[in-house]
Every structure is written in C-alpha cells, then in structure tokens.
Design an enzyme around this catalytic site. Sequence first.
Site, PDB file in Angstrom:
ATOM      1  N   SER A 119      -9.026   3.461   2.501  1.00  0.00           N
ATOM      2  CA  SER A 119      -7.942   3.908   1.647  1.00  0.00           C
ATOM      3  C   SER A 119      -7.142   2.775   1.014  1.00  0.00           C
ATOM      4  O   SER A 119      -6.274   3.011   0.193  1.00  0.00           O
ATOM      5  CB  SER A 119      -6.992   4.802   2.451  1.00  0.00           C
ATOM      6  OG  SER A 119      -6.427   4.097   3.537  1.00  0.00           O
TER       7      SER A 119
ATOM      8  N   SER B 212     -10.282   1.715   6.625  1.00  0.00           N
ATOM      9  CA  SER B 212      -9.548   1.603   5.365  1.00  0.00           C
ATOM     10  C   SER B 212      -9.171   0.188   4.960  1.00  0.00           C
ATOM     11  O   SER B 212      -8.796  -0.040   3.814  1.00  0.00           O
ATOM     12  CB  SER B 212      -8.280   2.468   5.420  1.00  0.00           C
ATOM     13  OG  SER B 212      -8.619   3.834   5.439  1.00  0.00           O
TER      14      SER B 212
ATOM     15  N   LYS C  78       0.845  -1.200   0.000  1.00  0.00           N
ATOM     16  CA  LYS C  78       0.000   0.000   0.000  1.00  0.00           C
ATOM     17  C   LYS C  78       0.877   1.245   0.000  1.00  0.00           C
ATOM     18  O   LYS C  78       1.864   1.326   0.737  1.00  0.00           O
ATOM     19  CB  LYS C  78      -0.923  -0.012   1.220  1.00  0.00           C
ATOM     20  CG  LYS C  78      -1.899   1.167   1.267  1.00  0.00           C
ATOM     21  CD  LYS C  78      -2.840   1.046   2.446  1.00  0.00           C
ATOM     22  CE  LYS C  78      -3.768   2.255   2.543  1.00  0.00           C
ATOM     23  NZ  LYS C  78      -4.696   2.158   3.687  1.00  0.00           N
TER      24      LYS C  78
END
Length: 488
Positions: free
Chosen positions: A171, A195, A96
């Site tokens: 996210s 997220s 990520k």
Amino acid sequence: MRLAAANPTGDITGKAPELCRLDAGTLARLVKRRDVSAREVIGAFLDHIAAINPTYNAIVSLRPRADILAEADAADAALARGEAAGPLHGLPQAIKDLAPTKGLTTTFGSPLFADFVPPADAIAVARMRAAGAIIIGKTNTPEFGLGSHTYNPVFGATRNAYAPARTAGGSSGGAAVALATRMLPVADGSDFGGSLRNPAAYNNIFGFRPSQGRVPSLPAPEGFFTQLGTEGPMARNAADLARLLSVQAGHDPRAPLSLDGSGHDYEAALDTDLKGKRIAWLGDLGGHLAMEDGILALCEGGLRHLADAGLTIEPHVPAFDFEALWQAFVALRHFMVGGKLKALYDDPEKREKLKFAVRWEIEGGQRLSAYALYEASTVRSAWYASVLRLFEHFDYLALPTAQVFPFPLEEEWPQTIAGRTMDSYHRWMEVVAPVTLSGCPAVSVPVGFNAAGLPMGMQLVGRPRDDLSVLQLVRAYEQVSPFPAVAP
C-alpha cells in the site's frame, strides 16, 4: 477509479533538477553545511513534483507552495542562528496517507475521510518533524491500505515509475513511486501484508520492514494485539534507509509493545565484513507458491551477486504446513483489520462506501471464534519456532518479494498466477506473509527486470530484532548489484 494523465517518455531522473537526484544523506549534509539552502532544496523538489506528479499521481494533498517555502526559510534561519540540525533538516517529506498528520488532510484513501484533518501526528510523523523534515503533503495509498495496488476513489491510481500503464504496488505505492521518480529523497511507509516490500520491488527501490515493535505505531484504538503492521523506511540506498529508521525507531510508553531503546544511529554502523555469512534461499516454498515465470530466476541472479561478495547461498525449504500458515495469517488479519474498521461497517450508509476488500475482512472477522483465533496464534508461534531453528544454521533468509510482475493498472488484483486461481484479493501476495508472521526485520532489494522491463525484488530477512544486520546486508548488496542504480 480516477486515473492520472498520459504517460511520459524518456528518462525521468535525467530531467529532474540536480538536487532531486541526490540522496537524503547528501542533501542533509549540504543543508547542514549551508552549501545549499533548504529553500533551494524544497523549491527544486516542488518544481519537479509540479512537472511529473500529474502523470504518476504519487503525491496527494500537496500543501500550498508558499506555506512550504516559509518552513524552508525557517529551517535556514535556524541554521543561521547556530541551532543544531536534525538528520532530516530542511528535506521534503510526504507522509503516507494512512499516517495521521497534524493539520493536513489524511484520507486513508477512503471517501469517508476525504475531509479529515487530524489534530495530532502519529508517533513516527512527529519524530520526522522533530528531525527537521518539512512535510509537503501525503503519498497515495489504497483504501485503508488493503490490497497491494495503489488506487482509491478519493485520488485515483498511482502509476508505476517504470511502466506507467501498470500498478505501483501498495500500500506504500505513492511513496515508492515518489522515491523512484526523485520527487522525494526518502520516504516513510507501513507494512502489514508486504506494503513496504511489494511497492519497493515494483519500483526498483529498497523497502525495509523493521522488527516487530521497532517503530511504535500510534494513534491506534488497540495497542496490545496489533503486532503484524509496522511503519518503516523506503529509500534508494542503505544509508538513507538507516537514517530514516534511526529517526523512526525507539520505545514510546504509549505503545506498550514497542522495543526498548532510542537514539539509534544505524547509518554509522553499516560497513562490516559479511563474507562467510549464510543465506537460506526459500524460493517458492517447495512449489507451494504460484510464481509468474522469470521471478525466481531474477532472484537467483540477485543471490549470485551476494555469492560473488563472499556470502554462501543454500537452497532450503523448511518443513512446515504453509497452507496452515496462510490461513493463520488470514484469520489474524480478519481479527485486526476487521476489528479496527467494524464501526464503519455497522453504519449502513458508510458500509456502502467501503470497497470489497474492507467488507471482506470485516465479515471474515465476524465469523471468527475465539478458539479459531487462538489456533491461528498457535500456528504463528510454531512458525516462529521454526524460523528460530533456521537461524541456528543460517544468518539470513531469502525469498521473492512478489509472485507476479506489476500488472495492468485497470486490474483490481491478479485472478490467476501460472494457472492457479487466487481465492482472495490478497492471495497473490502470500509470499510476504511468512515474513510478517515471523516478526523479523526484512528488506526488499531490487533484482532486475524481465524482458518487458518490469521490475522485481527479493526479500532478505534477518534474525529477530537484528535490524542492523539486515541494513548491513543491504549495504553489501548495493555495492555488488547494478540494479539499484537503474533509474526509470
């Protein structure tokens, strides 16, 4: 916003190479036995990424193919020499884009860091490397991870795996889409305000938020108050969740609040009898949360699958001031997010390049008094005590993962839900805040699709620090629910 190319048609996973359709555990065993080479595995995933990533825009900062294959060859050579294979040996991993990754551009979704190359790995990234993962690139994220809609001015928007004209959530949106479309076998993410959970729900996979402190998060400028965000695993099944969490988890003295212990093997303990266990269905918190039509029904359908497996489901709304709880979450988020990013805001030139949500958090932090912060922490503490009382009577808690289905890609965030106006960029995600504030382990599990084919998920929450019991519930759920197997 720079969007990706035209939408695909047909079954993406059906077009994927056979190796890409296998889960991480199966691939790792095949590589370890040398039934298939790491080069073959990596090559298959890189071919699949080349074919479909231009549409979905899930993986960014992809490394040169030759460099990646050279690492795969090294992984194969190590096995040929008889060296031990870690649980991720020879598997592709895209980190990520919020996690610092040594030698690889890490942008945080911000133009201010478009060329930033960290000198060292985050703890969880280093652990994935040590477990044998081959890092091929990054997964897309919103700017500084703010807002559950994965778009940014550096790479553009990530498209939903099931409805490419709609948001992937966030996210960890890039990670979720890469998993759902079989561009990755397993993926890391992080979670402050849902997220790991929200993009899992929006892409029909599992997203696991570990117990507070289970996975140490560094580097970070502050290590003693940072208690609401955590890194964790995303996967298409319980075994892969457990495998990656076993790699990520464990105490590190550099992270003072990280939990003791190391060398977990959650995967080996997944199968257990959960018959008779009790789940409290919190629903929309007694009408406090605005919900798009159809979400509660899908979640209740998911709970019926667990009831068929022998668990007991009981609707229950704890007596608590949920508006006060939300305001406490907002204050604590101002404090932590605003404090971390304030130095960028203080530079007028950099401030102009920050998106609205970043400025909103920082400016909110500037208005906070020490006493308001203390009050927010007392509300959180009262909520934790309330959660402990719930667990005197129930083994798990359940509530929806999101309050709206995936919305159109061009929308920044939902302005209204069921006629109620949302008063901030993240109010529409309020359903995840009580779980974050509890510090308890939680997972989002797929519960199906609405009439338009849009996915949804449900949060299942376990007792403090009892991550294994939540993983065991995921194993039980995947055995009775048809939805995790539904591919894009």
